[in-house]
Scaffold this motif. Sequence first.
Motif, PDB file in Angstrom:
ATOM      1  N   UNK A  71      -0.796  -3.366   6.752  1.00  0.00           N
ATOM      2  CA  UNK A  71       0.568  -3.022   6.352  1.00  0.00           C
ATOM      3  C   UNK A  71       0.594  -2.469   4.927  1.00  0.00           C
ATOM      4  N   UNK A  72      -0.206  -3.055   4.055  1.00  0.00           N
ATOM      5  CA  UNK A  72      -0.262  -2.583   2.668  1.00  0.00           C
ATOM      6  C   UNK A  72      -0.957  -1.228   2.563  1.00  0.00           C
ATOM      7  N   UNK A  73      -1.892  -0.952   3.450  1.00  0.00           N
ATOM      8  CA  UNK A  73      -2.556   0.350   3.454  1.00  0.00           C
ATOM      9  C   UNK A  73      -1.578   1.466   3.777  1.00  0.00           C
ATOM     10  N   UNK A  74      -0.587   1.185   4.623  1.00  0.00           N
ATOM     11  CA  UNK A  74       0.435   2.174   4.964  1.00  0.00           C
ATOM     12  C   UNK A  74       1.205   2.570   3.708  1.00  0.00           C
ATOM     13  N   UNK A  75       1.498   1.609   2.854  1.00  0.00           N
ATOM     14  CA  UNK A  75       2.222   1.884   1.615  1.00  0.00           C
ATOM     15  C   UNK A  75       1.406   2.790   0.692  1.00  0.00           C
ATOM     16  N   UNK A  76       0.098   2.703   0.741  1.00  0.00           N
ATOM     17  CA  UNK A  76      -0.751   3.548  -0.102  1.00  0.00           C
ATOM     18  C   UNK A  76      -0.661   5.016   0.294  1.00  0.00           C
ATOM     19  N   UNK A  77      -0.442   5.272   1.577  1.00  0.00           N
ATOM     20  CA  UNK A  77      -0.377   6.657   2.053  1.00  0.00           C
ATOM     21  C   UNK A  77       0.798   7.400   1.435  1.00  0.00           C
ATOM     22  N   UNK A  78       1.881   6.697   1.147  1.00  0.00           N
ATOM     23  CA  UNK A  78       3.018   7.346   0.498  1.00  0.00           C
ATOM     24  C   UNK A  78       2.655   7.809  -0.905  1.00  0.00           C
ATOM     25  N   UNK A  79       1.762   7.102  -1.547  1.00  0.00           N
ATOM     26  CA  UNK A  79       1.368   7.445  -2.911  1.00  0.00           C
ATOM     27  C   UNK A  79       0.251   8.483  -2.948  1.00  0.00           C
ATOM     28  N   UNK A  80      -0.209   8.883  -1.780  1.00  0.00           N
ATOM     29  CA  UNK A  80      -1.374   9.753  -1.695  1.00  0.00           C
ATOM     30  C   UNK A  80      -1.076  11.222  -1.959  1.00  0.00           C
ATOM     31  N   UNK A  81       0.184  11.637  -2.002  1.00  0.00           N
ATOM     32  CA  UNK A  81       0.509  13.040  -2.186  1.00  0.00           C
ATOM     33  C   UNK A  81       0.402  13.404  -3.661  1.00  0.00           C
ATOM     34  N   UNK A  82      -0.789  13.748  -4.075  1.00  0.00           N
ATOM     35  CA  UNK A  82      -1.023  14.074  -5.470  1.00  0.00           C
ATOM     36  C   UNK A  82      -1.614  15.479  -5.593  1.00  0.00           C
ATOM     37  N   UNK A  83      -1.154  16.387  -4.753  1.00  0.00           N
ATOM     38  CA  UNK A  83      -1.662  17.749  -4.790  1.00  0.00           C
ATOM     39  C   UNK A  83      -1.424  18.420  -6.139  1.00  0.00           C
TER      40      UNK A  83
END
Length: 119
Positions: A71-83
């Motif tokens: 569940x916490x890994x899903x939250x990390x995906x939101x922060x992954x957009x660092x283009x």
Amino acid sequence: MTVMGKEQGFYQVFEVFSRRTPEAPLQHQFSLLAPNEELALVMAQENFMRREPVADLWVVKRDYIRRINEEEKVALKRLDNKDYRLTRGYGDLKKRWRKYEQNVFDEKEILSWKGEIRR
């Protein structure tokens, strides 16, 4: 306690981290089995410090290390957009700079004008 499918019983799993210099980041070195924290530290020193210079050595019981769940890994995906941090847009900079330099007048060309007005 079960580690990699094997029952450990009396022994506990410890993770060993070290730094080569006081400014260096901690790096995971290996895992070891020991009956308690004191023996784990002694074993880590014997197995690791005699091979390499070490500025700092940490021995941590694996049970004390918390890992993030799914569940916490899903939250990390939101922060992954660092283009915006990537420098892909500058890949042709060398080519563009070369083109710019070709259009710049050099000293020799400017001195050859001798009072001519160029437009």
